[in-house]
Design a protein around this motif. Structure first.
Motif, short mmCIF file in Angstrom:
data_model
loop_
_atom_site.label_atom_id
_atom_site.label_comp_id
_atom_site.label_asym_id
_atom_site.label_seq_id
_atom_site.Cartn_x
_atom_site.Cartn_y
_atom_site.Cartn_z
N PRO A 252 0.81 -1.27 -0.16
CA PRO A 252 -0.12 0.04 -0.02
C PRO A 252 1.03 1.20 0.06
N GLY A 253 0.25 2.53 -0.65
CA GLY A 253 0.97 3.56 -0.67
C GLY A 253 0.02 4.57 -0.36
N ARG A 254 0.25 5.87 -0.81
CA ARG A 254 -0.62 6.89 -0.74
C ARG A 254 -1.65 6.69 -1.74
N LEU A 255 -2.75 6.19 -1.62
CA LEU A 255 -3.97 5.82 -2.41
C LEU A 255 -3.75 5.15 -3.65
N MET B 57 11.11 -7.56 -3.17
CA MET B 57 11.56 -6.29 -4.02
C MET B 57 10.95 -5.06 -2.91
N ASP B 58 11.77 -4.68 -2.28
CA ASP B 58 11.54 -3.41 -1.43
C ASP B 58 12.62 -2.43 -1.56
N GLU C 222 3.39 7.99 9.31
CA GLU C 222 4.29 7.03 9.97
C GLU C 222 5.79 7.19 9.64
N LEU C 223 6.10 7.87 8.56
CA LEU C 223 7.50 8.32 8.44
C LEU C 223 7.94 9.35 9.33
N ASP D 66 6.58 7.83 1.81
CA ASP D 66 5.42 7.17 1.55
C ASP D 66 5.76 5.71 2.55
N LEU D 67 4.60 5.02 2.72
CA LEU D 67 4.78 3.65 3.32
C LEU D 67 5.64 2.83 2.60
N GLY D 68 5.90 3.05 1.30
CA GLY D 68 6.86 2.17 0.60
C GLY D 68 8.28 2.57 0.92
N ASP D 69 8.73 3.53 1.85
CA ASP D 69 9.84 3.98 2.21
C ASP D 69 10.11 3.40 3.72
#
Length: 277
Positions: free
Chosen positions: A182-185, A194-195, A250-251, A218-221
């Motif tokens: 998940p990310g920003r919408l 893969m991250d 969160e970040l 973002d959440l992916g970070d």
């Protein structure tokens, strides 16, 4: 002149001091969307902040490496960032698809393994899944080569649509050996392993870095933040920077330093370059 801000944590202050004291062993890792480029409704229209490339061109020769780590294909990030054939960016690397693709400014070439077969299968089934979930209107699918993403920002109720799709997309991904990030919408379906954390750790080890700075929004970070925290535990100082966002908290809660979006990131890069001299 841009002032160099002071991190709010001791670990962050130690990380910044290490970058400044020994810049030739420092890695600067940067997310693209929301960090170097402002968030826009259409990802294809995203472009780096106009002052980002000039700032990077001054900073990059002074550090061991600058790595842009993104979920986008490497060549797309290079194009949207304007990174190709820029004097001073010879030490720039773009790690596309969370490190599955590597573009080097020194060679202008992309290296990558074969794509995961589950991505093609998911891509074929995705329109029908969106229709069954009643979410075909206002959402759109972003083709990312080694991944595929569903954006809900244009839906009538973006957050409700996002939440309604989490279950169906998780089931679809699992059937084909993928995961949902998940990310920003946005919900991205991609292969496991893969991250940005894996990509950052690999790059830090390749360069034998003595310190690291990572900036994201973002959440992916979060995996990259976790990677920096792991490096700290292993004795490699690090600085965590959040490109400020009201959509993702969160970040900011885990960061040593919060700056005002891409403009703030650019100001930080310029200030770093000026202090290194």
């Amino acid at each position: 002149m841009d002032l160099l801000p002071t991190p709010v944590t001791q670990a962050g202050r130690d990380g910044l001091r290490a970058v400044l004291d020994k810049p030739r062993t420092a890695v600067v890792g940067l997310d693209f969307d929301g960090t170097l480029a402002p968030i826009v409704e259409d990802p294809e229209q995203a472009r780096a902040h106009p002052d980002a490339v000039p700032a990077l061109a001054v900073l990059a020769p002074k550090v061991a490496s600058v790595a842009v780590i993104t979920g986008r294909p490497a060549e797309v990030a290079v194009h949207h960032g304007g990174f190709a054939s820029v004097p001073g960016l010879e030490h720039l690397t773009v790690l596309g698809h969370y490190g599955a693709e590597r573009w080097s400014a020194a060679t202008g070439e992309v290296t990558a393994p074969a794509p995961h077969p589950g991505v093609a299968a998911v891509r074929a089934e995705l329109p029908a899944v969106l229709t069954r979930a009643g979410a075909s209107e206002g959402t759109w699918i972003e083709e990312k080569g080694r991944a595929v993403a569903v954006h809900t920002r244009r839906a009538r109720d973006p957050q409700a649509t996002f939440e309604a799709l989490r279950g169906p997309l998780a089931d679809l991904a699992a059937r084909h050996g993928l995961i949902v990030e998940p990310g920003r919408l946005v919900l991205e379906l991609r292969p496991p392993g893969m991250d940005k954390g894996v990509a950052l750790l690999d790059h830090v080890r390749r360069t034998a870095a003595g310190s690291v700075l990572y900036a994201g929004d973002d959440l992916g970070d979060l995996p990259a933040f976790a990677a920096v925290e792991k490096l700290r535990a292993d004795g490699v100082p690090g600085l965590l920077v959040c490109s400020g966002s009201t959509e993702v908290t969160e970040l900011a809660e885990r960061a040593d330093l919060v700056v005002d979006g891409p403009a703030g990131v650019v100001a930080l890069l310029r200030a770093l370059a000026a202090r290194i001299g």
